[in-house]
Design a protein around this motif. Structure first.
Motif, PDB file in Angstrom:
ATOM      1  N   LEU A 123       0.833  -1.200   0.000  1.00  0.00           N
ATOM      2  CA  LEU A 123       0.000   0.000   0.000  1.00  0.00           C
ATOM      3  C   LEU A 123       0.868   1.252   0.000  1.00  0.00           C
ATOM      4  O   LEU A 123       0.636   2.201  -0.760  1.00  0.00           O
ATOM      5  N   GLN A 124       1.897   1.277   0.850  1.00  0.00           N
ATOM      6  CA  GLN A 124       2.799   2.421   0.918  1.00  0.00           C
ATOM      7  C   GLN A 124       3.564   2.599  -0.395  1.00  0.00           C
ATOM      8  O   GLN A 124       3.739   3.713  -0.886  1.00  0.00           O
ATOM      9  N   ALA A 125       3.988   1.465  -0.984  1.00  0.00           N
ATOM     10  CA  ALA A 125       4.716   1.527  -2.250  1.00  0.00           C
ATOM     11  C   ALA A 125       3.825   2.045  -3.370  1.00  0.00           C
ATOM     12  O   ALA A 125       4.277   2.796  -4.245  1.00  0.00           O
ATOM     13  N   SER A 126       2.559   1.651  -3.364  1.00  0.00           N
ATOM     14  CA  SER A 126       1.634   2.100  -4.396  1.00  0.00           C
ATOM     15  C   SER A 126       1.412   3.607  -4.305  1.00  0.00           C
ATOM     16  O   SER A 126       1.375   4.303  -5.327  1.00  0.00           O
ATOM     17  N   ALA A 127       1.287   4.121  -3.080  1.00  0.00           N
ATOM     18  CA  ALA A 127       1.120   5.561  -2.885  1.00  0.00           C
ATOM     19  C   ALA A 127       2.370   6.314  -3.343  1.00  0.00           C
ATOM     20  O   ALA A 127       2.279   7.343  -4.029  1.00  0.00           O
TER      21      ALA A 127
END
Length: 269
Positions: A186-190
């Motif tokens: 999730l953090q990487a996608s953001a």
């Protein structure tokens, strides 16, 4: 004026609706995990009279609108790791400008075998590591030189690729930040949305003065991308890293099939 914006292409209502729908779907996929170019770029290449370079350039207009919308949606809920995001975005911008220049010089099909092998490796690695990206576990400290250097390198390499071709850029960014830096999915996608915005902007810095953008079709794609991007980011935030990982595997698999088919077709013909 209308004809100038259309770049000499005969725009029909069927084409408008087709590109708008492709933009919405691409925006949703791109916001969740990247790879929206898998939908958007082929849709533009189907437009009669559209050259490959025009398609790549016009694709950036839709993409930058979608990444802006999804990035804003993500950043309202997730605080980015500035120590990784800022250097990666800066180097990605420079890489994309260079890549856009290469796009006018190098046949895109020359990159297909390399990208195909990379995607297969990424897919196998992700499937064989089911706990990968479930939670953030930084490989190095946020203040370490290695953390900054690797983020810079990721942005530069993937920025060049995005300027040259594009499809799968978000997916490459996500897996790089998950596996190398240690972000959750999730953090990487953001983070990928912020960096992908920089790569799109960098490519446009070259493509717009070069006159490669078909503005009317780009705006149509942009409208669809914004809609899909907002809904995609909200879906990812609501579902979490597990959902993003599943979508990531699906998108990478689709990219492998698409590029594999294109490569085999090239060999046959």
């Amino acid at each position: 004026m209308f004809e100038a914006l259309a770049g000499g292409i005969d725009v029909t209502w069927t084409m408008v609706l087709w590109l708008l729908a492709a933009g919405v779907l691409a925006g949703w996929i791109d916001a969740v995990v990247g790879g929206g170019g898998l939908i958007q770029l082929p849709a533009l290449l189907l437009v009669p009279g559209m050259s490959p370079v025009q398609a790549v350039a016009t694709n950036k207009i839709g993409s930058i609108a979608g990444t802006t919308a999804s990035a804003v949606t993500y950043l309202r809920k997730i605080t980015p790791d500035r120590s990784a995001t800022i250097p990666a975005a800066a180097s990605a911008f420079l890489g994309a400008v260079l890549g856009a220049k290469l796009a006018t010089l190098v046949p895109s099909d020359a990159f297909t075998p390399i990208i195909l092998l990379a995607l297969i490796g990424v897919g196998i690695f992700t499937v064989l590591n089911p706990s990968l990206g479930a939670d953030a576990t930084l490989r190095f400290g946020e203040t370490s030189k290695r953390h900054h250097a690797l983020s810079w390198l990721i942005g530069l390499v993937i920025g060049v690729y995005d300027g040259v071709l594009g499809p799968g850029t978000g997916s490459f960014l996500v897996i790089a930040f998950v596996s190398i830096i240690g972000f959750s999915f999730l953090q990487a996608s953001a983070t990928a949305k912020v960096i992908n915005w920089a790569t799109n902007f960098g490519a446009l810095v070259y493509f717009i003065p070069d006159g490669q953008v078909v503005w009317l079709l780009g705006v149509i794609m942009a409208a669809g991308n914004v809609t899909g991007g907002i809904f995609g980011a909200r879906t990812a935030l609501a579902k979490g890293s597990g959902f993003v990982r599943v979508v990531f595997v699906i998108v990478v698999s689709a990219l492998i099939l698409k590029l594999g088919f294109d490569f085999i077709s090239t060999l046959i013909h």
